[in-house]
Design a protein around this motif. Sequence first.
Motif, PDB file in Angstrom:
ATOM      1  N   PRO A 172       0.786  -1.242   0.000  1.00 15.56           N
ATOM      2  CA  PRO A 172       0.000   0.000   0.000  1.00 15.56           C
ATOM      3  C   PRO A 172       0.817   1.291   0.000  1.00 15.56           C
ATOM      4  N   GLU A 173       2.112   1.223   0.341  1.00 13.34           N
ATOM      5  CA  GLU A 173       2.926   2.446   0.265  1.00 13.34           C
ATOM      6  C   GLU A 173       3.144   2.871  -1.184  1.00 13.34           C
ATOM      7  N   ALA A 174       3.096   1.916  -2.104  1.00 15.61           N
ATOM      8  CA  ALA A 174       3.150   2.173  -3.548  1.00 15.61           C
ATOM      9  C   ALA A 174       4.488   2.707  -4.047  1.00 15.61           C
TER      10      ALA A 174
ATOM     11  N   MET B  43      -4.332  13.922  -4.824  1.00 12.42           N
ATOM     12  CA  MET B  43      -3.075  13.173  -4.762  1.00 12.42           C
ATOM     13  C   MET B  43      -2.592  13.029  -3.323  1.00 12.42           C
ATOM     14  N   THR B  44      -2.737  11.815  -2.776  1.00 14.07           N
ATOM     15  CA  THR B  44      -2.255  11.574  -1.417  1.00 14.07           C
ATOM     16  C   THR B  44      -0.744  11.631  -1.360  1.00 14.07           C
ATOM     17  N   SER B  45      -0.096  11.275  -2.472  1.00 16.17           N
ATOM     18  CA  SER B  45       1.366  11.320  -2.542  1.00 16.17           C
ATOM     19  C   SER B  45       1.757  11.292  -4.018  1.00 16.17           C
ATOM     20  N   ILE B  46       3.038  11.102  -4.275  1.00 16.46           N
ATOM     21  CA  ILE B  46       3.523  11.076  -5.659  1.00 16.46           C
ATOM     22  C   ILE B  46       4.653  10.067  -5.763  1.00 16.46           C
ATOM     23  N   HIS B  47       4.745   9.429  -6.914  1.00 12.62           N
ATOM     24  CA  HIS B  47       5.830   8.469  -7.120  1.00 12.62           C
ATOM     25  C   HIS B  47       7.122   9.213  -7.455  1.00 12.62           C
TER      26      HIS B  47
ATOM     27  N   VAL C 105       9.818  12.448 -11.164  1.00 15.55           N
ATOM     28  CA  VAL C 105       8.533  12.165 -10.525  1.00 15.55           C
ATOM     29  C   VAL C 105       7.583  11.746 -11.633  1.00 15.55           C
ATOM     30  N   THR C 106       6.497  11.094 -11.254  1.00 20.88           N
ATOM     31  CA  THR C 106       5.520  10.710 -12.276  1.00 20.88           C
ATOM     32  C   THR C 106       4.140  11.236 -11.911  1.00 20.88           C
ATOM     33  N   LEU C 107       3.402  11.609 -12.937  1.00 22.23           N
ATOM     34  CA  LEU C 107       1.996  11.991 -12.792  1.00 22.23           C
ATOM     35  C   LEU C 107       1.184  11.075 -13.693  1.00 22.23           C
ATOM     36  N   SER C 108       0.080  10.571 -13.172  1.00 30.20           N
ATOM     37  CA  SER C 108      -0.697   9.596 -13.937  1.00 30.20           C
ATOM     38  C   SER C 108      -2.147  10.006 -14.096  1.00 30.20           C
TER      39      SER C 108
ATOM     40  N   ILE D 145       9.573  17.414  -3.613  1.00 29.78           N
ATOM     41  CA  ILE D 145       8.251  17.450  -4.248  1.00 29.78           C
ATOM     42  C   ILE D 145       7.301  16.473  -3.547  1.00 29.78           C
ATOM     43  N   LEU D 146       7.838  15.345  -3.146  1.00 19.49           N
ATOM     44  CA  LEU D 146       7.036  14.364  -2.388  1.00 19.49           C
ATOM     45  C   LEU D 146       6.513  14.976  -1.086  1.00 19.49           C
ATOM     46  N   PHE D 147       7.411  15.616  -0.328  1.00 14.77           N
ATOM     47  CA  PHE D 147       7.000  16.249   0.935  1.00 14.77           C
ATOM     48  C   PHE D 147       5.877  17.263   0.685  1.00 14.77           C
ATOM     49  N   ALA D 148       6.066  18.083  -0.346  1.00 13.80           N
ATOM     50  CA  ALA D 148       5.085  19.128  -0.637  1.00 13.80           C
ATOM     51  C   ALA D 148       3.738  18.516  -1.045  1.00 13.80           C
ATOM     52  N   THR D 149       3.794  17.477  -1.871  1.00 17.84           N
ATOM     53  CA  THR D 149       2.553  16.837  -2.331  1.00 17.84           C
ATOM     54  C   THR D 149       1.752  16.297  -1.152  1.00 17.84           C
TER      55      THR D 149
END
Length: 429
Positions: free
Chosen positions: A131-133, A370-374, A386-389, A409-413
């Motif tokens: 689930p952390e993805a 977006m709960t988070s970002i890859h 980073v990826t956006l889907s 960017i992850l922290f900010a998202t």
Amino acid sequence: MKTKKIDTTPFDRHREPPKQNLLAMLYFWVYCWFLTRQGKLKISKVGMKGLKPPYLVLGTHLSFMDFCVTPLALFPRRANYVSELEGFEAYGEWAYRHIGCLGTRKFVNDLALVKNIKRVIARKGILVLYPEARYANVGTSSKLPDSMAKLVKMLDVPVVVIDMKGNYLQSPIWNLAIRKQARLETTLSLLLTKEEVSALPATAIQQKIQEALTYDEYAWQAKNRMSITYEKRAEGLELVLYQCPCCATPFRMTSTGAEIFCQDCGSGWTMTEFGQLERAKTPSEIPGSALDFTHIPDWYEWQRSRVVEEIESGAYALRMRVRIESLPNAVNFIDLGEGTLVHDRSGFSLTFVEYGESEEQTLQFPSISMTSIHTETNYRKKGQCVTLSTLDNTYFLFPLEEGFNAVKILFATEHLYERAMAKNHRSPL
């Protein structure tokens, strides 16, 4: 010389996932067994005796090794795995489907995936989900998506957790070189019976899952006095520890061998063989920054707090030219050339020209969606991204300018999502 034809056909998300092919699994189990010998994998099972499918398995997500440890822990039972499309593209769709993978994209609301998960459970199968993805950046767990408990309640089957240790230490995402001395341990345990899933409220289930999947690889290493003497053990660490805690300058950290240091103020740290940092030199220090960063995850979380401060003060903003590769299916990446990525309080916007189109377009990804970002620190040796889907495409975004860090960017998202949820008075459960 023939030019390879570009295939833009979207991945078939609705196709029913086959059961794991037994012949393919025999080969895969042997492959996994050999791959885990170096780490001397130990597997423990708690409460699993007599448990029969269907059930849901939730796993910690530390590194690629997770995909080898999990099938061995479940042996001799076969399972289906939720997987991102990158794996399908890398190893082939036929092979990936026959080792039981369900294709999806990260951080999207994929109802076709939910339907396929229900199909697996309905035919009395085992469904494995991480689930952390994404892999751990510094060997610590991420906040799980709020929808986990909803999924568990909907499936109404027992929940098993697989708690893996050592996988990150053996090959961290920021430097994939194998640390031969890292040991691997795994515990497969029954977390919730079917009766408990039915009886407990979603909030209690979410809390139990979050607690069960909480980990800290460096704390575990230190507790067990696991010595890793790999000479280049700190090289690449600046990709996740991007801001100097002494002078607060971002993106000027670098590393060599077992050392990480700031190119701006000269402060430096040595990574010990037990995974802790020792201050080597500190020529300057900003007031209030004299924090103890012996433990690497503390530094990582300090950076998160700085990003939160930036957002709350209105100072956070990202606007950058990026190189874009899209992945619409399991066949090919498509080079889309340059585009512009913007990230602010409202979310992401990506401006580019889609393959086969002539007009520029802008895709919007609101913060609340977006709960988070890859993130990747060196994706297929092409650098950070980073990826956006969307449901039918994934855009891999590589920076073309200085000042980009995927972890920031992850922290900010993640903070902007929490902020948007609070603003809209929305409860996750």
